[in-house]
Scaffold this motif. Structure first.
Motif, PDB file in Angstrom:
ATOM      1  N   LYS A   7       0.828  -1.211   0.000  1.00  0.00           N
ATOM      2  CA  LYS A   7       0.000   0.000   0.000  1.00  0.00           C
ATOM      3  C   LYS A   7       0.864   1.264   0.000  1.00  0.00           C
ATOM      4  CE  LYS A   7      -4.176  -1.792   2.336  1.00  0.00           C
ATOM      5  NZ  LYS A   7      -4.241  -3.007   1.674  1.00  0.00           N
ATOM      6  N   GLU A   8       1.912   1.278   0.804  1.00  0.00           N
ATOM      7  CA  GLU A   8       2.813   2.435   0.851  1.00  0.00           C
ATOM      8  C   GLU A   8       3.550   2.610  -0.476  1.00  0.00           C
ATOM      9  OE1 GLU A   8       3.309   4.903   3.206  1.00  0.00           O
ATOM     10  OE2 GLU A   8       1.439   3.984   3.886  1.00  0.00           O
ATOM     11  N   ILE A   9       4.007   1.516  -1.038  1.00  0.00           N
ATOM     12  CA  ILE A   9       4.698   1.563  -2.326  1.00  0.00           C
ATOM     13  C   ILE A   9       3.765   2.120  -3.396  1.00  0.00           C
ATOM     14  CG2 ILE A   9       5.693   0.130  -4.171  1.00  0.00           C
ATOM     15  CD1 ILE A   9       6.695  -1.749  -1.817  1.00  0.00           C
ATOM     16  N   HIS A  10       2.513   1.680  -3.384  1.00  0.00           N
ATOM     17  CA  HIS A  10       1.567   2.112  -4.416  1.00  0.00           C
ATOM     18  C   HIS A  10       1.227   3.594  -4.313  1.00  0.00           C
ATOM     19  CE1 HIS A  10       0.730  -1.485  -6.762  1.00  0.00           C
ATOM     20  NE2 HIS A  10       1.168  -2.087  -5.679  1.00  0.00           N
ATOM     21  N   LYS A  11       1.225   4.134  -3.120  1.00  0.00           N
ATOM     22  CA  LYS A  11       1.012   5.581  -2.987  1.00  0.00           C
ATOM     23  C   LYS A  11       2.101   6.327  -3.752  1.00  0.00           C
ATOM     24  CE  LYS A  11      -1.030   5.431   1.625  1.00  0.00           C
ATOM     25  NZ  LYS A  11      -0.765   5.745   3.046  1.00  0.00           N
ATOM     26  N   GLY A  12       3.340   5.919  -3.553  1.00  0.00           N
ATOM     27  CA  GLY A  12       4.455   6.555  -4.251  1.00  0.00           C
ATOM     28  C   GLY A  12       4.453   6.269  -5.739  1.00  0.00           C
ATOM     29  N   MET A  13       4.141   5.033  -6.105  1.00  0.00           N
ATOM     30  CA  MET A  13       4.091   4.679  -7.526  1.00  0.00           C
ATOM     31  C   MET A  13       3.025   5.501  -8.248  1.00  0.00           C
ATOM     32  SD  MET A  13       4.562   0.506  -7.615  1.00  0.00           S
ATOM     33  CE  MET A  13       3.207   0.402  -8.726  1.00  0.00           C
TER      34      MET A  13
END
Length: 178
Positions: free
Chosen positions: A109-115
């Protein structure tokens, strides 16, 4: 059944040494995952190093560089979708690390926010709404780089032979496909 709280759990009991072939089987998913993760690491490094140097890689046009970033987010998104829909549910049957709400999924979820932010930025540059500024791109990448790299390592470590053998039999591992 003993309810002695001092009795060793399955996790703390010493497990017998694995043969080379057993190790390979138990470690197979980690090796498979590491293959994909190395691709993501390589692409990330290419993009991030260019942002730090404020210079695209030699022979790479602006369009190619932006496409490399868009392909990175697209491929990582697809990789995570496959994990979340097919791989993690199977692993979650026996492994608490893959259940909803736990670290590996929180990392996704954190990675996807940045992606999402990186993809939006690159799309705005591609359409001419913004001018590509590598320092700005670096700022966006900095918002999720640490958690991405931790995740790439954590996932492989979790799928490693010594951890997998705590939850799965060798026969179950042989049937497990990724």
């Amino acid at each position: 059944m003993s309810t002695n709280p001092d009795a060793p759990s399955k996790e703390t009991e010493a497990l017998p040494k694995l043969s080379a072939s057993e190790f390979r089987e138990y470690n197979r998913l980690a090796e498979h995952m590491e293959y994909f993760h190395n691709h993501f690491r390589h692409t990330w490094n290419t993009l991030y190093d260019a942002c730090c140097a404020n210079k695209r890689p030699s022979g790479v046009s602006i369009r190619q560089f932006m496409n490399m970033g868009m392909e990175f987010t697209s491929q990582l998104n697809m990789h995570h979708s496959i994990e979340e829909q097919h791989v993690f549910p199977n692993l979650a049957k026996k492994m608490p690390q893959f259940k909803n709400g736990l670290d590996l999924l929180k990392q996704h979820k954190e990675i996807h926010k940045g992606m999402d932010r990186l993809e939006e930025y690159l799309e705005a540059c591609r359409t001419g709404e913004k001018e590509l500024r590598l320092s700005e791109m670096k700022g966006v990448m900095d918002t999720f780089g640490k958690v991405l790299w931790e995740h790439l390592d954590d996932e492989v470590r979790t799928l490693g032979a010594e951890n997998m053998r705590k939850y799965w039999t060798i026969d179950e591992m042989k049937r497990f496909r990724m």
